[in-house]
Enzyme design. Structure first.
Site, short mmCIF file in Angstrom:
data_model
loop_
_atom_site.label_atom_id
_atom_site.label_comp_id
_atom_site.label_asym_id
_atom_site.label_seq_id
_atom_site.Cartn_x
_atom_site.Cartn_y
_atom_site.Cartn_z
N GLY A 24 0.83 -1.21 0.00
CA GLY A 24 0.00 0.00 0.00
C GLY A 24 0.85 1.25 0.00
O GLY A 24 2.09 1.19 -0.04
N PHE A 25 0.18 2.38 0.06
CA PHE A 25 0.88 3.67 0.09
C PHE A 25 1.86 3.72 1.27
O PHE A 25 3.08 3.81 1.09
CB PHE A 25 -0.16 4.79 0.16
CG PHE A 25 0.36 6.07 0.71
CD1 PHE A 25 1.41 6.74 0.09
CD2 PHE A 25 -0.20 6.62 1.86
CE1 PHE A 25 1.89 7.93 0.61
CE2 PHE A 25 0.27 7.81 2.38
CZ PHE A 25 1.32 8.46 1.77
N THR A 49 -6.37 -2.60 -2.20
CA THR A 49 -6.13 -1.16 -2.41
C THR A 49 -4.65 -0.88 -2.66
O THR A 49 -4.31 0.18 -3.18
CB THR A 49 -6.61 -0.30 -1.22
OG1 THR A 49 -5.95 -0.76 -0.03
CG2 THR A 49 -8.11 -0.40 -1.04
N GLY A 50 -3.79 -1.79 -2.28
CA GLY A 50 -2.37 -1.65 -2.56
C GLY A 50 -2.07 -1.99 -4.01
O GLY A 50 -2.94 -2.44 -4.75
N ASP A 70 -4.52 -12.65 1.57
CA ASP A 70 -5.40 -11.81 2.39
C ASP A 70 -5.18 -12.17 3.86
O ASP A 70 -5.53 -13.27 4.29
CB ASP A 70 -6.86 -12.08 1.98
CG ASP A 70 -7.83 -11.16 2.71
OD1 ASP A 70 -7.42 -10.51 3.70
OD2 ASP A 70 -9.00 -11.12 2.29
N VAL A 71 -4.63 -11.25 4.62
CA VAL A 71 -4.32 -11.53 6.02
C VAL A 71 -5.58 -11.87 6.81
O VAL A 71 -5.53 -12.61 7.80
CB VAL A 71 -3.54 -10.34 6.67
CG1 VAL A 71 -4.41 -9.10 6.79
CG2 VAL A 71 -2.97 -10.73 8.03
N ARG A 120 3.62 -16.69 17.68
CA ARG A 120 4.37 -17.88 17.26
C ARG A 120 5.86 -17.66 17.40
O ARG A 120 6.60 -18.53 17.86
CB ARG A 120 4.02 -18.20 15.80
CG ARG A 120 4.70 -19.42 15.21
CD ARG A 120 4.61 -19.45 13.69
NE ARG A 120 5.51 -18.47 13.06
CZ ARG A 120 5.62 -18.27 11.76
NH1 ARG A 120 4.87 -18.96 10.93
NH2 ARG A 120 6.47 -17.37 11.27
N TYR A 159 -14.61 1.45 9.30
CA TYR A 159 -13.18 1.72 9.49
C TYR A 159 -12.90 2.08 10.96
O TYR A 159 -12.02 1.48 11.59
CB TYR A 159 -12.76 2.87 8.59
CG TYR A 159 -11.27 3.16 8.60
CD1 TYR A 159 -10.34 2.21 8.18
CD2 TYR A 159 -10.80 4.40 9.03
CE1 TYR A 159 -8.98 2.50 8.18
CE2 TYR A 159 -9.43 4.68 9.03
CZ TYR A 159 -8.53 3.73 8.60
OH TYR A 159 -7.19 4.01 8.60
N TYR A 173 -4.71 -9.16 23.68
CA TYR A 173 -3.90 -10.33 23.25
C TYR A 173 -2.50 -10.22 23.83
O TYR A 173 -1.93 -11.20 24.33
CB TYR A 173 -3.86 -10.35 21.73
CG TYR A 173 -3.38 -11.64 21.12
CD1 TYR A 173 -4.27 -12.61 20.69
CD2 TYR A 173 -2.01 -11.87 20.92
CE1 TYR A 173 -3.83 -13.78 20.10
CE2 TYR A 173 -1.56 -13.04 20.32
CZ TYR A 173 -2.47 -13.99 19.91
OH TYR A 173 -2.03 -15.14 19.33
#
Ligand code: UDP
Length: 330
Positions: A24-25, A49-50, A70-71, A120, A159, A173
């Site tokens: 991405g940007f 979008t990247g 895709d994460v 991990r 968002y 976490y």
């Protein structure tokens, strides 16, 4: 010497980093800075979008690899990393309106997947959060201890709430699993590689101004933003990564301008004859935004260095070199 190497708080060196949203940007500039500092980079991006063109110059570099994935669907990263930077998300209002569920997924399951990689490997984890967690702020400037004024069912909710959830997930976490986590709240950032059609004020005004088209000012134009040049933003983000601080830490500029003045400045800097074209204000558009950066100064020795005028001149010059940036519709 890069500006980042001069800054306190960025002394820790990393061997190998995972950068989600690395094409991405902002992500591509982060990849550049890490590789320049000798850190190997795994750039993971689904290019919603990247753009792979943003990291094309890094392809073939021994310290760089690109994984197209895709994460939000899980991050498969072979080999150990000691830093995870979770930047993946649409970030422009028109992008997250176009990709609302993807934006929520990037903040929710995407953050969870990136955190699992950090756990991990026992890696430092940094979340790229946003000034949007303050919503349409009732306090000005915004300090990190302000909880914000967000409409949870409004047009920006996907968002704002995704990032708020991502902050809660990161914090919780980290506490539960004893992981070193940090959160940066990034205010408006601009610079080379912003997509011409991403809908944000800076690329819109530059694209319109160079073509002498009307500059589309939404609402009265009295609303304010504080625009930080991308090199400064990257330095702030990496300074927090190199520290052990959990944040959140605001990263943004102190140079607050009205949107109308921004349009006029870009018109002047491009030598354009464009007129201002006032359009209806988008709903829930924040009326004012400027970070209090006292925490970043104290903890990281960070403050922005590139004045708005200078940063805009660099961005305009880069736009001229990349013709695709002036091809989108007005
Ligand atoms: N804006 C504008 N004209 C444009 C694009 C944006 O007047 O063509 C305004 C927008 O309404 C907001 C400000 O500029 O008040 C910054 O918008 P942008 O999308 O760049 O970032 P935001 O801070 O809203 O995420």
């Amino acid at each position: 010497m890069t500006s980042n190497e001069e800054r306190p708080g960025s002394g820790r060196r990393f061997q190998r980093a995972l950068v989600t949203g690395g094409s991405g940007f902002l992500g591509s500039h982060v990849c550049d800075a890490l590789v320049a500092a000798g850190t190997a980079v795994v750039c993971l991006d689904n290019h919603c979008t990247g753009d792979p063109a943003n990291v094309a110059h890094l392809m073939g570099h021994p310290l760089f690899s690109l994984v197209t994935a895709d994460v939000s669907e899980g991050a498969e990263v072979a080999g150990r990393v000691d830093l995870v930077l979770h930047l993946a998300s649409p970030a422009s209002p028109s992008d997250y309106a176009r990709l609302p569920l993807e934006t929520l997924a990037a903040g929710g399951p995407g953050t969870a997947a990136a955190l699992r990689v950090a756990r991990r490997d026992g890696a430092r984890f940094v979340l790229a959060s946003t000034s949007e967690v303050y919503g349409d702020p009732l306090e000005h400037p915004q300090r990190e201890d302000y909880w914000g004024n967000v409409n949870p069912v409004g047009p920006r909710a996907m968002y704002d709430e995704a990032k708020r959830y991502a902050e809660a997930l990161t914090t919780t976490y980290g506490r539960v699993h004893g992981l070193s986590t940090g959160i940066v709240r990034i205010f408006n950032t601009y610079g080379p590689r912003l997509r011409a059609d991403d809908g944000r004020a800076v690329p819109n005004f530059i694209r319109q101004a160079v073509a002498d088209l009307p500059l589309t000012v939404y609402g009265s134009g009295d609303q304010t933003r504080s625009l930080c040049y991308v090199d400064d933003t990257v330095a702030g983000l990496l300074a927090l990564a190199g520290s052990d601080h959990p944040g959140p830490v605001n990263i943004g500029s102190q140079e607050e301008v009205t949107v109308r003045d921004l349009a006029l400045l870009i018109r002047d800097l491009t030598g354009s004859r464009s007129v201002l074209d006032f359009r209806p204000a988008p709903p829930d558009d924040p009326r004012q935004r400027r970070p209090d950066i006292g925490r970043a100064r104290r903890l990281l020795g960070w403050s922005p260095r590139v004045p708005l005028r200078e940063g805009l001149l660099r961005t305009i010059a880069a736009t001229a070199e990349r013709p695709s940036l002036s091809r989108a519709e007005p």
